[in-house]
Scaffold this motif. Structure first.
Motif, PDB file in Angstrom:
ATOM      1  N   GLU A 191      25.736  20.422 -13.038  1.00 37.74           N
ATOM      2  CA  GLU A 191      24.858  21.067 -14.017  1.00 37.74           C
ATOM      3  C   GLU A 191      23.460  21.020 -13.408  1.00 37.74           C
ATOM      4  OE1 GLU A 191      24.087  23.008 -17.739  1.00 37.74           O
ATOM      5  OE2 GLU A 191      25.830  22.745 -16.450  1.00 37.74           O
ATOM      6  N   GLY A 192      23.249  21.916 -12.417  1.00 35.50           N
ATOM      7  CA  GLY A 192      22.074  21.901 -11.552  1.00 35.50           C
ATOM      8  C   GLY A 192      22.527  21.753 -10.111  1.00 35.50           C
ATOM      9  N   ASP A 193      21.646  22.039  -9.149  1.00 37.08           N
ATOM     10  CA  ASP A 193      22.043  22.009  -7.740  1.00 37.08           C
ATOM     11  C   ASP A 193      21.628  20.741  -7.009  1.00 37.08           C
ATOM     12  OD1 ASP A 193      19.334  22.415  -7.514  1.00 37.08           O
ATOM     13  OD2 ASP A 193      19.469  24.371  -6.536  1.00 37.08           O
ATOM     14  N   GLN A 194      20.923  19.835  -7.674  1.00 35.16           N
ATOM     15  CA  GLN A 194      20.522  18.577  -7.044  1.00 35.16           C
ATOM     16  C   GLN A 194      21.384  17.442  -7.595  1.00 35.16           C
ATOM     17  OE1 GLN A 194      18.134  18.511  -4.551  1.00 35.16           O
ATOM     18  NE2 GLN A 194      18.188  20.731  -4.769  1.00 35.16           N
ATOM     19  N   GLY A 227      39.744   4.812  -0.078  1.00 37.64           N
ATOM     20  CA  GLY A 227      39.445   6.221   0.158  1.00 37.64           C
ATOM     21  C   GLY A 227      38.143   6.604  -0.511  1.00 37.64           C
ATOM     22  N   ASN A 228      37.495   7.641   0.018  1.00 36.73           N
ATOM     23  CA  ASN A 228      36.188   8.060  -0.498  1.00 36.73           C
ATOM     24  C   ASN A 228      36.021   9.568  -0.329  1.00 36.73           C
ATOM     25  OD1 ASN A 228      33.225   8.751   0.835  1.00 36.73           O
ATOM     26  ND2 ASN A 228      33.063   7.639  -1.096  1.00 36.73           N
ATOM     27  N   ILE A 229      35.476  10.208  -1.354  1.00 38.21           N
ATOM     28  CA  ILE A 229      34.991  11.577  -1.248  1.00 38.21           C
ATOM     29  C   ILE A 229      33.499  11.546  -1.540  1.00 38.21           C
ATOM     30  CG2 ILE A 229      35.038  13.908  -2.220  1.00 38.21           C
ATOM     31  CD1 ILE A 229      37.956  13.527  -2.859  1.00 38.21           C
ATOM     32  N   MET A 230      32.682  11.969  -0.583  1.00 41.13           N
ATOM     33  CA  MET A 230      31.242  12.026  -0.764  1.00 41.13           C
ATOM     34  C   MET A 230      30.806  13.486  -0.772  1.00 41.13           C
ATOM     35  SD  MET A 230      28.117  10.453   1.535  1.00 41.13           S
ATOM     36  CE  MET A 230      28.440  11.581   2.889  1.00 41.13           C
ATOM     37  N   ILE A 231      30.167  13.910  -1.861  1.00 41.64           N
ATOM     38  CA  ILE A 231      29.708  15.287  -1.997  1.00 41.64           C
ATOM     39  C   ILE A 231      28.185  15.259  -2.121  1.00 41.64           C
ATOM     40  CG2 ILE A 231      30.039  17.466  -3.206  1.00 41.64           C
ATOM     41  CD1 ILE A 231      32.477  16.089  -4.568  1.00 41.64           C
ATOM     42  N   ARG A 232      27.509  15.907  -1.200  1.00 47.79           N
ATOM     43  CA  ARG A 232      26.051  15.867  -1.161  1.00 47.79           C
ATOM     44  C   ARG A 232      25.436  16.838  -2.164  1.00 47.79           C
ATOM     45  NH1 ARG A 232      25.258  17.548   4.928  1.00 47.79           N
ATOM     46  NH2 ARG A 232      26.420  19.278   4.004  1.00 47.79           N
ATOM     47  N   GLU A 233      24.144  16.629  -2.416  1.00 49.58           N
ATOM     48  CA  GLU A 233      23.402  17.585  -3.237  1.00 49.58           C
ATOM     49  C   GLU A 233      23.521  18.990  -2.647  1.00 49.58           C
ATOM     50  OE1 GLU A 233      19.359  16.419  -3.689  1.00 49.58           O
ATOM     51  OE2 GLU A 233      19.822  14.550  -4.756  1.00 49.58           O
ATOM     52  N   GLN A 234      23.649  19.970  -3.516  1.00 49.32           N
ATOM     53  CA  GLN A 234      23.775  21.385  -3.196  1.00 49.32           C
ATOM     54  C   GLN A 234      25.143  21.753  -2.614  1.00 49.32           C
ATOM     55  OE1 GLN A 234      20.402  23.308  -1.324  1.00 49.32           O
ATOM     56  NE2 GLN A 234      19.017  21.656  -1.948  1.00 49.32           N
ATOM     57  N   ASP A 235      26.041  20.754  -2.453  1.00 49.64           N
ATOM     58  CA  ASP A 235      27.392  21.055  -1.982  1.00 49.64           C
ATOM     59  C   ASP A 235      28.405  21.126  -3.113  1.00 49.64           C
ATOM     60  OD1 ASP A 235      26.553  21.231   0.619  1.00 49.64           O
ATOM     61  OD2 ASP A 235      27.131  19.190   1.163  1.00 49.64           O
ATOM     62  N   ILE A 236      27.989  20.795  -4.331  1.00 50.93           N
ATOM     63  CA  ILE A 236      28.865  20.900  -5.503  1.00 50.93           C
ATOM     64  C   ILE A 236      28.603  22.229  -6.189  1.00 50.93           C
ATOM     65  CG2 ILE A 236      29.472  19.899  -7.738  1.00 50.93           C
ATOM     66  CD1 ILE A 236      28.670  17.206  -6.728  1.00 50.93           C
ATOM     67  N   SER A 241      27.994  26.913 -10.597  1.00 54.61           N
ATOM     68  CA  SER A 241      28.110  28.154 -11.361  1.00 54.61           C
ATOM     69  C   SER A 241      28.749  27.864 -12.715  1.00 54.61           C
ATOM     70  CB  SER A 241      28.966  29.174 -10.610  1.00 54.61           C
ATOM     71  OG  SER A 241      28.372  29.495  -9.374  1.00 54.61           O
ATOM     72  N   ASN A 242      28.289  28.548 -13.749  1.00 53.78           N
ATOM     73  CA  ASN A 242      28.854  28.360 -15.072  1.00 53.78           C
ATOM     74  C   ASN A 242      30.329  28.780 -15.069  1.00 53.78           C
ATOM     75  OD1 ASN A 242      28.596  27.524 -17.745  1.00 53.78           O
ATOM     76  ND2 ASN A 242      28.224  29.603 -18.474  1.00 53.78           N
ATOM     77  N   THR A 281      21.349  12.265  -9.344  1.00 49.48           N
ATOM     78  CA  THR A 281      20.790  13.603  -9.532  1.00 49.48           C
ATOM     79  C   THR A 281      19.271  13.528  -9.535  1.00 49.48           C
ATOM     80  OG1 THR A 281      20.574  13.528 -11.949  1.00 49.48           O
ATOM     81  CG2 THR A 281      22.736  14.101 -11.066  1.00 49.48           C
ATOM     82  N   ASN A 282      18.660  14.698  -9.511  1.00 47.63           N
ATOM     83  CA  ASN A 282      17.215  14.804  -9.685  1.00 47.63           C
ATOM     84  C   ASN A 282      16.916  15.367 -11.070  1.00 47.63           C
ATOM     85  OD1 ASN A 282      16.503  13.829  -7.167  1.00 47.63           O
ATOM     86  ND2 ASN A 282      16.565  15.845  -6.198  1.00 47.63           N
ATOM     87  N   GLY A 283      15.845  14.857 -11.689  1.00 44.68           N
ATOM     88  CA  GLY A 283      15.419  15.393 -12.981  1.00 44.68           C
ATOM     89  C   GLY A 283      16.473  15.200 -14.046  1.00 44.68           C
ATOM     90  N   ASN A 284      16.681  16.233 -14.862  1.00 44.91           N
ATOM     91  CA  ASN A 284      17.635  16.175 -15.966  1.00 44.91           C
ATOM     92  C   ASN A 284      18.990  16.770 -15.599  1.00 44.91           C
ATOM     93  OD1 ASN A 284      15.764  14.993 -17.788  1.00 44.91           O
ATOM     94  ND2 ASN A 284      14.853  17.019 -18.166  1.00 44.91           N
TER      95      ASN A 284
END
Length: 204
Positions: free
Chosen positions: A125-128, A147-156, A159-160, A188-191
């Motif tokens: 819910e946002g790109d950050q 095991g681990n899945i790491m998803i960076r900012e802007q990689d998730i 889209s609604n 996350t960043n912000g809200n």
């Protein structure tokens, strides 16, 4: 009487990947390629028996006080059940996780020596928005990362009405493993925040 050299022999071979999946192969090969001898026959065994779905309330459908039941919350004020249109993958509810919060579940009576598959659907819910999804083996001597899945900012995907599917297969649970802990750690960043739904854990 000696066997004629260069004759062909038929061999029936079974290859077992696990208890549920075995391949049957018939090979026709030159007899000269094999050392011929006798010995005791063996069995293809695999000790892991599927117990079906191991996660409780993975679909986030059971909700009490605006939170999914069966889960553990770190920073619980930043975790809330979500039912807005476009923010649920299936059913009526997902869970929304804001910055610096962790959603966890512990599964007990885990069998050592098995592999496990974790899967889930998520959207930002946002790109950050970033996510770490961890499978932790709980052992007699301490916790071990399975095991681990790491998803960076802007990689998730953000889209609604669009969720991404994620899946991992763990390492083999070591001797002394008694349980598994699943952690979803969100930053996350912000809200901004993460919507999570349809979490599944099964043994292979």
């Amino acid at each position: 009487m000696s066997k004629k050299r260069g004759s062909y022999q038929n061999w029936l071979v079974f290859i077992c990947i696990n208890k549920r999946i075995c391949l049957k192969l018939q090979l026709t090969l030159l007899d000269d390629l094999f050392y011929r001898g006798t010995g005791p026959t063996g069995n293809c065994t695999y000790s892991c028996i599927s117990r079906g779905e191991l996660i409780v309330n993975g679909g986030m459908e059971n909700v009490i006080n605006d939170k999914p039941t069966g889960w553990i919350f770190t920073n619980p004020d930043n975790i809330i059940s979500e039912n807005s249109q476009g923010r649920v993958h299936s059913g009526n509810w997902s869970v929304n996780i804001e910055d610096d919060a962790t959603l966890s579940q512990v599964i007990n009576n885990i069998e050592p020596g098995c592999f496990y598959e974790l899967s889930f659907f998520a959207r930002g819910e946002g790109d950050q928005v970033s996510l770490n999804a961890n499978v932790i083996f709980i052992t007699n001597s301490g916790d071990i990362l399975g095991g681990n899945i790491m998803i960076r900012e802007q990689d998730i995907t953000n889209s609604n009405r669009d969720f991404a599917y994620y899946r991992l297969i763990t390492s083999q649970a070591s001797v002394g493993t008694t349980g598994i802990r699943i952690d979803f750690i969100v930053n996350t960043n912000g809200n901004q925040s993460l919507d999570l739904d349809d979490v599944s854990l099964t043994s292979l």
